[in-house]
Design an enzyme around this catalytic site. Structure first.
Site, PDB file in Angstrom:
ATOM      1  CG  HIS A 112     183.254   0.325  87.346  1.00 43.00           C
ATOM      2  ND1 HIS A 112     184.126   1.128  88.018  1.00 43.00           N
ATOM      3  CD2 HIS A 112     182.589   1.138  86.495  1.00 43.00           C
ATOM      4  CE1 HIS A 112     184.001   2.373  87.619  1.00 43.00           C
ATOM      5  NE2 HIS A 112     183.064   2.413  86.695  1.00 43.00           N
ATOM      6  CG  ASP A 174     185.261   2.642  99.361  1.00 42.98           C
ATOM      7  OD1 ASP A 174     184.537   2.683 100.371  1.00 42.98           O
ATOM      8  OD2 ASP A 174     186.453   2.280  99.395  1.00 42.98           O
ATOM      9  CD  GLU A 285     187.734   2.481 102.850  1.00 41.69           C
ATOM     10  OE1 GLU A 285     186.516   2.233 102.806  1.00 41.69           O
ATOM     11  OE2 GLU A 285     188.315   3.167 101.997  1.00 41.69           O
TER      12      GLU A 285
END
Length: 428
Positions: A112, A174, A285
């Site tokens: 990622h 997240d 957030e």
């Protein structure tokens, strides 16, 4: 195989075909220093290594791109280690080959990264998920509980296991379907960072394979320079093969709230207010969008129509909107006091009243929310598309100027990517 591929591709253009064919043939003349012979020698040397795991040379396409999907860099080989010793052996071998081999190495978890950091063009990619955790996910209770795990372990697996003991890591990203070594090589930031710092601030100890192929244990007291260099070091100072991560009590449930703002100054002021409170929300957030009214029910999370009776009536009118997302952790017996605390905290904010969405979900469901979004996007063929991404840390003194220039002047109505805003305290 490469010659055959070139023949097929260039058959329609004889001139091009002949030119490429001749280059390939000439470059492979025996006795000439060339790429083909170097690759052949390097491959043979790698193939001869004494490993508990194994190296593959043929099926390497899965390691030729990362989540960013903007670069295609096929490796020469993939190492599937079965021990830390395998990683040390390969790194030492590459070191001994010297700079003339041009062979590079990269550790890869779920890949990622966004700009090819998990790729090694004609080098060796280490598949960290192959690294077994011989002792499993080991949990140590006490005054300072921690979990001891392999660098190739996924955070979602750690969460599931620690929850069995009423514990959980304190800080998250997240998205939880990432490896420990991968996020600790970056930072690991989410809505808990204002309270507990990023993931790299919640590590007690690391086991590292250095650029010399040495397996080294480090912490704040033992090899501290290496410890602090590797955490957030983007893999440039060593490969994380094991980590001890701080744990805390895990809640059963979360109260999950989203509200909208049309004014950035008000939005930012409320974020800063919330992260300054000692007893406030456990997760703060924010995000930015433009010309959309479905922000509260997007791919990253889902709220049902029953979660709000008023928000469905809100119209954006094409404005740039700012979404504040907050969460309060609680156990079932604390529901009444939690609701009172939440109502008081919300009363201190200046969001658009008709845009409040609220939901109560299990702790694990909230933390793993983006994975559900991934499933939706995969079904639409939208997960493995190019993902240009930029992370910035902007000081408070410059955030309003930044917002004015970027959010008001650069964003356009066809912007589809998530723009996230994480408020953090410097002290964390």
């Amino acid at each position: 195989m490469r010659l055959t591929s070139s023949l097929r591709f260039h058959r329609q253009n004889n001139k091009t075909f002949l030119r490429i064919f001749m280059i390939l043939v000439l470059s492979c003349i025996p006795g000439r220093t060339n790429l083909c012979s170097n690759h052949s020698d390097t491959r043979s040397s790698l193939d001869s290594l004494d490993l508990e795991g194994y190296i593959t040379f043929d099926d390497v396409h899965n390691a030729s791109k990362d989540f960013g999907n903007r670069y295609q860099f096929p490796p020469l080989a993939i190492l599937h280690p079965k021990s830390v010793s395998d990683i040390s052996t390969v790194v030492r071998h590459i070191l001994h080959l010297g700079s003339t081999s041009n062979l590079t190495v990269a550790a890869r978890g779920h890949g990622h990264s966004l700009q090819g950091q998990a790729l090694a063009h004609q080098g060796v990619v280490i598949n960290m998920e192959s690294l077994p955790s011989h002792d499993g996910i080991k949990i140590y209770k006490g005054t300072q509980p921690y979990v001891d795990v392999s660098g190739g372990e996924l955070w979602i697996n750690i969460l599931r296991e620690t929850l069995k003991h009423g514990l959980s890591p304190k800080s998250w990203t997240d998205y939880l379907h990432l490896t420990v070594g991968g996020t600790l090589s970056n930072a690991g930031i989410s809505g808990q960072a204002f309270k507990h710092g990023p993931q790299i601030n919640n590590v007690y100890q690391l086991e590292i394979v250095t650029g010399k192929g040495e397996a080294v244990t480090c912490s704040k007291k033992l090899n501290p320079e290496l410890f602090h260099s590797v955490l957030g070091g983007l893999g440039q100072f060593g490969i994380i093969t094991r980590a001890r991560i701080s744990l805390g009590p895990a809640p059963h449930m979360v109260k999950w709230i989203r509200v909208l703002y049309s004014n950035f100054s008000t939005f930012s002021r409320d974020q800063e207010h919330l992260i300054s409170k000692k007893k406030g929300f456990d997760f703060v957030e924010g995000s930015v969008t433009i010309n959309r009214t479905d922000l509260l029910n997007n791919w990253r999370s889902s709220f049902t129509p029953n979660d709000s009776t008023e928000a469905s009536q809100f119209k954006s009118d094409g404005k740039t909107l700012y979404c504040l997302e907050v969460v309060k952790y609680f156990n079932k017996e604390e529901a009444n006091s939690m609701n009172q605390e939440t109502e008081k905290l919300l009363s201190e904010l200046s969001y658009i009243p008709s845009t409040l969405f609220s939901s109560v979900v299990p702790y694990i469901e909230f933390l793993d929310r983006v994975h559900l979004g991934e499933i939706k996007l995969r079904a639409k063929g939208l997960w493995e598309v190019p993902h240009p991404w930029l992370n910035l840390l902007v000081p408070k003194s410059s955030i309003f100027e930044f917002a004015t220039e970027v959010f008001n002047n650069i964003l356009t109505s066809n912007n589809n990517g998530p723009i996230l805003i994480y408020p953090v305290n410097q002290s964390k």
